[in-house]
Design an enzyme around this catalytic site. Structure first.
Site, mmCIF file in Angstrom:
data_model
loop_
_atom_site.group_PDB
_atom_site.id
_atom_site.type_symbol
_atom_site.label_atom_id
_atom_site.label_comp_id
_atom_site.label_asym_id
_atom_site.label_seq_id
_atom_site.Cartn_x
_atom_site.Cartn_y
_atom_site.Cartn_z
ATOM 1 N N ASP A 612 0.835 -1.195 0.000
ATOM 2 C CA ASP A 612 0.000 0.000 0.000
ATOM 3 C C ASP A 612 0.873 1.250 0.000
ATOM 4 O OD1 ASP A 612 -2.594 1.430 0.407
ATOM 5 O OD2 ASP A 612 -1.596 2.013 2.284
ATOM 6 N N HIS A 615 4.674 4.044 -3.522
ATOM 7 C CA HIS A 615 5.523 5.112 -4.025
ATOM 8 C C HIS A 615 5.935 6.088 -2.931
ATOM 9 C CE1 HIS A 615 1.330 6.293 -4.257
ATOM 10 N NE2 HIS A 615 1.715 7.547 -4.117
ATOM 11 N N ASP A 723 -10.654 1.300 -5.123
ATOM 12 C CA ASP A 723 -10.739 2.697 -4.700
ATOM 13 C C ASP A 723 -11.069 3.629 -5.860
ATOM 14 O OD1 ASP A 723 -8.375 2.281 -5.999
ATOM 15 O OD2 ASP A 723 -7.082 3.078 -4.423
#
Length: 1559
Positions: A612, A615, A723
């Site tokens: 999760d 980045h 999402d």
């Protein structure tokens, strides 16, 4: 010619595998997680596998070869390599060329456990690279387990003691995933089988490639307690999924978001109906997931949240150092003050008469106007600027106490205040600048300030005056700092305003309602966790996590220089505290330990991780945590969704973290065209008719070697992620089926969410939604689930079945995606009518789809009538035509099974069979026809019937044989470039197929062995033409051509010497040049009455006729192309042929099939004598050549007679006689006029040029000859321009004594003296008239004359004071420390003696004894610097006034220096002198240079010279080394593209290196 094929012992493949636990590793403990010691690691098992004996029937070992560049790093396209799972151990072979820079004392380093044992990120194994310069360098890694690894090569640099670390490369090995097998989804008549029958989970397990993953994301809190999960498993299994992705199952924080984890090591109590076990529920979770795997065939994947924790995590109070606070990250202090002021302001709106509910834009402006005053009242500027009052007092005190540090920076006296301020700031003398750590924390040390102001204002003596001056400087410095504060405050104000507007007013925002202290103006940036009122808020106020638009993912936005928290640039998650790891575990021990336990626990429970917020997770943290997880589960599957905005940055995360799949989402496409692009990039797999698998692999003993290209990150393609908005929001509800179907047809891992399958109208709120999933199974409320069941199941079947080829076509709103098995050519075709626009019912338009030689098998998937697929036949063969039915609204799909009509499944093996049996019978002349043949050669031999093949859009191939096709095919096969013009041409018709075998059939009448080759090709091409549809023709053409080429190349190499047979690819590429140049043409021969093979000087210009075979070129080329390769028979035939033509003591320069040879070459006989010497020394029983008898083409009295005249061939001589005659005729002096002199012989030459005169100077022993009107050496360009006045004037006459002729003469005399002294030569010298007396001069005496005179005659000393010791005219010297190119040039051209040209290394190579070694090496080093070029040697010093480096024979200007190419040898860079330079340098450097102590230094330097030729021969379509290039290696259009002597002399050098390696 007779064939001497080398026998090859059939042994196991040589794989350099160390013994288990044999440690040569170096390690550091700090950067790698602690790993448990186990009896046997996966790396140990891999080593054990390769050390064990092979068993009967064992499959060949797979070897994946990764080629490195010359600097030891991977090519940029191969910086990341993805390798398949190690179901059976295989080899990763890292290889590089010998002699490259990285091989210089090179060491291969990798953290792959090459010696067995446990993996450690910072534990490196090393392998010293071998120093054999004649063989390829290889390091074999036994791959037996998954993981992410790095490698590089360290080697010696150019400076003494320097070690260079090469560029890093990465390879990731896919994990081994196992799952339950499933039965077929379709019946034999393509009807979907009912639930419980179709796609039923079986007992046996299968390996599941990553492409076979069908992942369903579920929000675990909506599944209810574990007791209910089996029903969810059953539904997912029925719908064809193979893995469930669970949002985090850990105990949730107060927001109830799964991603706001309160306790990482406990599962949420709601899963257990409130009865969570003491272990935090770990055992129960593992138990239920094992059931999912074993009973339902569902693997498990979970999110791992490393970047933040819930804002109410209880351990934060005990360990506030785990977050970023103003106390441990001081620059957050002003951001914290701002945040606190915003909260306080939010709680006081009513008392200030401000609106607490935002209803209009005016309300936003009112609130922000009031808040602006609050922010100004914070005086945050004090964190930025210097305190002027404090600065004044401190500098004044320093001045008064005389504590002054003298200013040592840039001069400041006389500068303006602004200039002084700029110098001060750039000198880094301002402490605390930009740190924002405390109010007025910016200052200059008083002593430094006093020193600066004293230096700047030297005229001011009063303390107060200097203090005032200092404040003026400070004021200027502060101007920029105030501006910085104002800019930061402005950005923060705008950020708050925009966020306020979005959250309270915008229609698409959350409309949060009334503003209060608990629901402030905008989300707080800090979580305040003070355990009691007296606790320090700076310690217990922790920064919340979030994200920033377009942020650099490698920079932590909670750390300087980022001011994101102060500028309110973070889109913050108020329920998450950002974790503060630091750089290594020692920086925050408790946090690292806690989170490591978390990931290790998950790795022991789940089959995969989704990282999760990947980045924003610090790379060092991600690497550590995943390494720790893989210790527990080496086959852990890792995926992530990256938002870096850069494919390069994505790849960095993939390489470093070992990410197996990057999540891609089809919903990101904005129209059908973009959707098809996403499918092509991430889902097509290989194109239909791909070639790499069939054509590039090569069997070597019991191994199959596959070259590696670079890899793209593997895709996990979602139709919708959990999402993102639903299809109804983004496109239309109808689009769900078409999008979902297209995703399932991707050859990649695929994913979806339950809401997509069930057609949820809206995206459910992950945080606020409290309802549980409704189990709809496959009933009428299940949306597209029934179609998904079939499509997901087919996806798995296609991946496990190897349907790896695909094709995507987009037309209007339609996307057509096909999947095909490359061997069986069976497949499936999906036609999808996308529905990007809402409320559209239009059928749209797409042209009918013609499937060549393919029949479609109808199948009904959804409620539309069965589609009838008509069959047809046209000039290209049978086809099926798929049309869209009249009723086919947007969102509809059609699915067809496809198969080729009468497809022969044995075709691949048939095309690749039997090649070695056929091509292995050919000799080298026959292989010349098969492999090469330039257009001129082909047309000459076939009477014009065949020439080079012309491919539309590509042009003519350079060779008619296999090498001509292989040049474009290498690129096509490697990259599956089916859009290449050659592929288009092959699809258009069978002409190329017919050409390949037809041209060989033409030869078969005269070369019987080619009959079998032609038949072998024809049988395969006929089968292809009859059974293969046009779209597959390129594949099978490439397969047949590449198979034939590999067999033919192998046949060449196996007939060569051990030097070639066991050499590296560059050596073998050069050896192939010998086959290029040696063949049969009708118009050139070594016998005037019989067609024989002959050596071409170069291609394409010297392919046939009188221009093909040149005496000089043959004998410069013969040693390398024939003797080093072991083709002694061809060498002998050329020696005998030219020896038979001896006339005037010379051999022809132009042979012209011995019919009208031309004798105008002074150097050619000496080159032949050098080759006779080489043959005697190198060939088996070479000495017997001297007694061979040849019939003389001309009478010995030099009478010119036609070749078929009765007087021709009536006299005989032995080769020993020929050798002696050459020497004797030169000793006597040679004077004649060329036969048939005049324009009929040479239209460019002036009359005087036909006069040939050669004499020996018996004072020096040196031979002189030529005149200003002829050119008797290889630098033989004759002027042709009337306009420029150069017609009949040579560009480089070199009359006098050219240095190479002197060297060749001395070499011959030395050799003959040795033979004569040992009784192996029937003569001992020559008869000469010296000073009017006839006398015998022995070979030794003649040689001694040259030995004693050479240095004085040719050397130009470095020190001008030594000129008197040499025969030097000082005023003519252009460069010193060199050897003259010519000795005693003709009158008026004395200056040409002193030109630096590349001829002296020839003399050094053949007669090194002539040279004083130190002089020689100095001259060679100068040549290395001045003359050496990328592919050869400059023919003239660039400092010379005659230097003109660009050759253009068509130039018809008035510039005499270049008109009609007169500068042919006055600057252009010729290939062949390079080999002699390398050999000479090697000899003298080993004698008196650095190589005397370490030969490796010399060899590495010289092999670096070969990097460009190596690159050229492997990339150029002519597969050779050119005759010449223009300046700096630039292409020369007038040059031969491949020249015999250019390749030959490089082979000479490599053979010298090979011999030294064996000594």
């Amino acid at each position: 010619m007779p064939k001497s094929k080398k026998s090859i012992q059939k042994t196991k493949p040589q794989v350099a595998i160390p013994k288990a636990q044999e440690s040569s590793s170096s390690s550091t403990a700090s950067g790698s997680p602690i790993t448990p010691v186990t009896p046997k690691t996966p790396a140990d098992e891999g080593i054990e596998f390769f050390q064990s004996a092979s068993t009967a029937g064992e499959a060949p070992i797979r070897v994946y070869e990764l080629r490195l560049d010359a600097d030891g790093g991977p090519h940029k396209d191969r910086s990341y390599i993805r390798l398949p799972p190690a179901y059976v151990p295989y080899i990763l072979r890292v290889s590089m060329n010998a002699g490259t820079p990285a091989a210089k004392n090179g060491v291969f380093m990798t953290n792959f456990p090459l010696d067995g044992g446990q993996f450690g990120r910072d534990r490196f194994c090393k392998r010293n690279l071998p120093s054999d310069y004649s063989k390829p360098i290889q390091v074999d890694l036994p791959i037996s387990h998954a993981g992410a690894f790095v490698y590089w090569v360290e080697y010696d640099g150019d400076r003494a003691g320097e070690r260079v670390k090469g560029r890093e490369g990465y390879f990731n090995i896919d994990p081994v995933l196992r799952t339950q097998a499933r039965s077929d989804i379709l019946s034999s008549n393509l009807a979907p089988l009912p639930s419980g029958v179709g796609a039923k989970v079986q007992k046996e397990q299968v390996n599941l490639p990553l492409d076979g993953l069908s992942i369903l994301t579920v929000v675990s809190k909506w599944m209810g307690p574990l007791a209910n999960w089996k029903d969810h498993f059953a539904e997912a299994q029925e719908r064809g999924y193979t893995m469930l992705h669970y949002t985090p199952l850990q105990e949730r924080g107060e927001s109830d978001s799964p991603y706001s984890i309160r306790d990482q090591n406990k599962y949420d109590p709601s899963l257990f109906n409130g009865e969570r076990a003491a272990d935090g529920g770990k055992a129960e979770i593992k138990k239920i997931l094992d059931i999912a795997r074993d009973e339902y065939g569902l693997l498990s994947l979970t999110d791992v949240v490393l970047n933040h924790t819930a804002n109410d995590s209880p351990w934060l109070v005990e360990h506030p150092e785990a977050g970023f606070s103003p106390a441990n990250t001081p620059h957050l202090t002003p951001a914290f003050e701002f945040d606190t002021a915003m909260i306080e302001f939010s709680g006081s709106l009513s008392s200030k008469g401000l609106p607490s509910t935002v209803k209009t834009a005016q309300d936003v402006d009112t609130l922000m106007g009031a808040f602006e005053g609050v922010v100004k009242g914070l005086n945050l500027w004090q964190y930025y600027v210097l305190d002027t009052q404090r600065e004044r007092e401190s500098v004044k005190t320093a001045l008064q106490s005389n504590k002054v540090t003298p200013w040592t920076g840039p001069a400041v006296e006389g500068k303006t205040v602004v200039e002084i301020a700029n110098i001060l700031r750039s000198s880094n003398k301002i402490a605390g600048l930009g740190q924002l750590a405390s109010r007025f924390g910016v200052y200059v040390e008083p002593e430094v300030a006093a020193g600066l102001v004293t230096a700047a204002f030297s005229s001011v003596t009063e303390t107060d005056g200097l203090a005032d001056a200092w404040i003026r400087v400070v004021d200027v410095v502060n101007v920029a700092l105030y501006e910085e504060w104002e800019e930061d405050t402005k950005v923060a104000h705008e950020s708050v305003k925009n966020r306020l507007k979005y959250t309270r007013l915008d229609a698409h925002g959350p409309k949060l309602g009334e503003i209060s202290k608990t629901s402030p103006l905008v989300e707080p940036y800090f979580t305040r966790i003070a355990p009691k009122p007296s606790s320090d808020p700076l310690v217990y106020s922790l920064a919340n996590n979030g994200w920033i638009w377009a942020a650099d993912p490698l920079k932590n936005f909670a750390l300087l220089p980022s001011k994101a928290y102060l500028r309110r640039e973070v889109i913050v998650w108020g329920d998450c505290v950002k974790l503060r790891y630091g750089d290594e575990p020692q920086d925050n021990p408790w946090l690292w330990k806690h989170m490591t336990e978390y990931v290790r626990s998950l790795a022991g429970t789940f089959h995969g991780f989704r990282i999760d917020n990947c980045h924003s997770t610090p790379l060092n943290v991600g690497v550590w945590m995943l390494d720790s997880a893989r210790v527990v589960n080496p086959n852990l599957y890792v995926c992530a969704e990256l938002f870096t905005g850069s494919e390069e940055m994505d790849l960095l995360f993939v390489k470093r973290l070992g990410i197996n799949s990057l999540i891609r989402e089809s919903g990101n496409a904005w129209d059908p065209k973009e959707f098809s692009r996403l499918l092509y990039r991430h889902g097509v797999g290989k194109p239909v008719g791909s070639m790499d698998g069939a054509c590039l692999t090569r069997p070597i003993r019991q191994a199959i070697v596959t070259p590696l290209n670079g890899s793209m990150p593997h895709a996990l393609l979602y139709d919708l992620t959990h999402d993102n908005e639903s299809p109804m929001d983004k496109r239309s509800a109808e689009d769900a089926l078409s999008t979902g179907a297209l995703v399932t047809f991707s050859y990649s891992a695929i994913g979806s969410v339950k809401g997509f399958d069930d057609l949820y109208p809206k995206l459910l709120n992950l945080v606020g939604e409290k309802r549980k999933y409704e189990l709809t199974g496959l009933d009428d409320k299940s949306g597209i689930a029934r179609a998904k069941r079939i499509l997901n199941s087919l996806h798995l079947e296609m991946v496990l079945g190897g349907y790896e080829e695909g094709h995507v076509h987009q037309e209007n709103d339609y996307i057509v995606l096909s999947r095909v098995h490359p061997a069986t050519q069976k497949g499936y075709l999906l036609v999808a009518h996308t529905a990007f626009q809402k409320d559209s019912k239009d059928r749209g338009f797409i042209e009918p789809i013609k499937l060549r030689r393919t029949k479609g098998l109808e199948s009904r998937l959804v409620e539309i009538p069965t589609v009838v697929v008509p069959q047809g036949l046209d000039h290209e063969g049978p086809y099926s035509e798929v049309g869209v039915p009249e009723y086919f609204p947007p969102g509809s799909i059609m699915l067809f099974e496809t198969e080729l009509h009468n497809h022969d499944q044995t075709l691949d093996s048939f095309c690749a069979s039997g090649a070695q049996d056929v091509f292995g019978l050919l000799d080298l002349v026959e292989l010349n026809v098969v492999l090469h043949r330039a257009d001129g050669e082909e047309r000459d031999t076939t009477g014009g019937e065949f020439g080079a093949y012309d491919v539309p859009g590509l042009g003519k191939l350079v060779y008619c044989g296999l090498e001509g096709w292989m040049h474009p095919l290498r690129h096509i096969m490697r990259y599956n470039d089916l859009g290449h013009p050659l592929c288009g041409h092959l699809r258009d018709g069978p002409w190329a197929l017919e050409y390949v075998h037809a041209r060989l059939s033409k030869y078969a009448s005269s070369i019987a062995n080619l009959t079998k080759v032609a038949q072998w090709l024809k049988q395969r091409f006929d089968q292809v033409a009859e059974t293969v549809p046009p779209f597959l023709r390129p594949k099978y053409f490439a397969l047949i051509i590449s198979t034939a080429y590999k067999a033919a190349r192998r046949a060449v190499v196996e007939q060569c010497s051990e030097f070639i047979l066991n050499g590296h690819d560059f050596t073998q590429d050069l050896a192939l040049c010998a086959v290029q140049m040696y063949g049969v043409v009708q118009s050139a021969s070594l016998d005037p009455g019989t067609i024989t093979p002959s050596l071409a000087a170069g291609l394409p210009h010297f392919a046939s006729g009188w221009a093909r075979c040149w005496g000089r070129d043959v004998f410069i080329s013969l040693r390398g192309l024939f003797l080093t390769t072991g083709n002694f028979e061809a060498a002998k035939k050329h020696i005998l042929a030219f020896a038979s033509t001896l006339k005037h003591g010379l051999i022809p320069n132009l042979l012209d099939s011995l019919r009208t040879p031309r004798y105008n070459s002074r150097d050619s006989p000496w080159w032949m004598l050098q080759n006779i010497q080489d043959y005697v020394l190198m060939a088996p029983d070479g000495i017997s050549l001297l007694s061979e008898t040849v019939k003389r083409r001309f009478p010995k009295d030099d009478t010119w007679v036609p070749w078929d005249d009765a007087r021709a061939y009536t006299e005989t001589s032995t080769i020993a006689d020929i050798v002696q005659e050459i020497l004797q005729r030169h000793a006597d002096g040679i004077h004649f006029r060329e036969y048939n002199a005049g324009p009929n012989l040479d239209m460019q030459m002036s009359d005087e040029g036909f006069n040939i005169d050669i004499e020996v100077d018996w004072k020096t022993g040196i031979i002189f000859g030529g005149n200003r009107y002829n050119c008797g050496t290889w630098m033989d360009k004759m002027g042709e321009s009337v306009k420029a006045g150069t017609k009949g004037t040579p560009g480089t006459p070199r009359d006098g004594a050219p240095v190479e002729i002197t060297g060749l003469l001395k070499s011959t005399l030395r050799w003959l003296d040795q033979l004569s002294s040992s009784g192996k030569f029937p003569y001992n010298g020559v008869s000469a008239t010296i000073n009017g007396e006839k006398q015998t001069v022995t070979y030794k005496q003649w040689g001694d004359l040259i030995q004693h005179s050479f240095e004085r005659s040719y050397y130009i000393p470095i020190d001008p004071s030594q000129d008197s010791e040499y025969d030097v005219v000082s005023k003519l010297v252009n460069r010193r420390g060199i050897y003259k190119d010519v000795y005693r040039s003709g009158t008026g051209r004395e200056w040409s003696d002193y030109q630096l040209r590349p001829n002296f290394p020839i003399a050094m190579t053949v007669a090194p004894e002539l040279f004083e070694p130190n002089h020689a090496l100095d001259a060679l080093k100068l040549a290395d610097e001045v003359l050496r070029a990328p592919l050869g040697m400059k023919t003239l010093d660039s400092r010379d006034l005659q230097y003109r480096p660009v050759y253009d024979n068509s130039n018809d200007s008035t510039d005499a220096a270049i008109a009609k190419g007169l500068n042919y040898h006055n600057g252009p860079e010729w290939g062949w002198p390079l080999g002699f330079f390398l050999r000479a340098y090697l000899h003298f450097d080993l004698l008196v240079g650095d190589g005397k102590t370490d030969i490796k230094d010399t060899l590495h330097h010289l092999h670096q010279v070969l990097l460009k030729p190596r690159e050229h021969i492997q990339s150029d379509p002519w597969a050779g080394i050119p005759e010449l290039t223009n300046e700096n290696g630039q292409y020369c259009s007038d040059s031969c593209h491949t020249q015999a002597w250019s390749a030959s002399t490089l082979l000479d050098f490599l053979e010298e290196v090979h011999k030294k390696g064996r000594q």
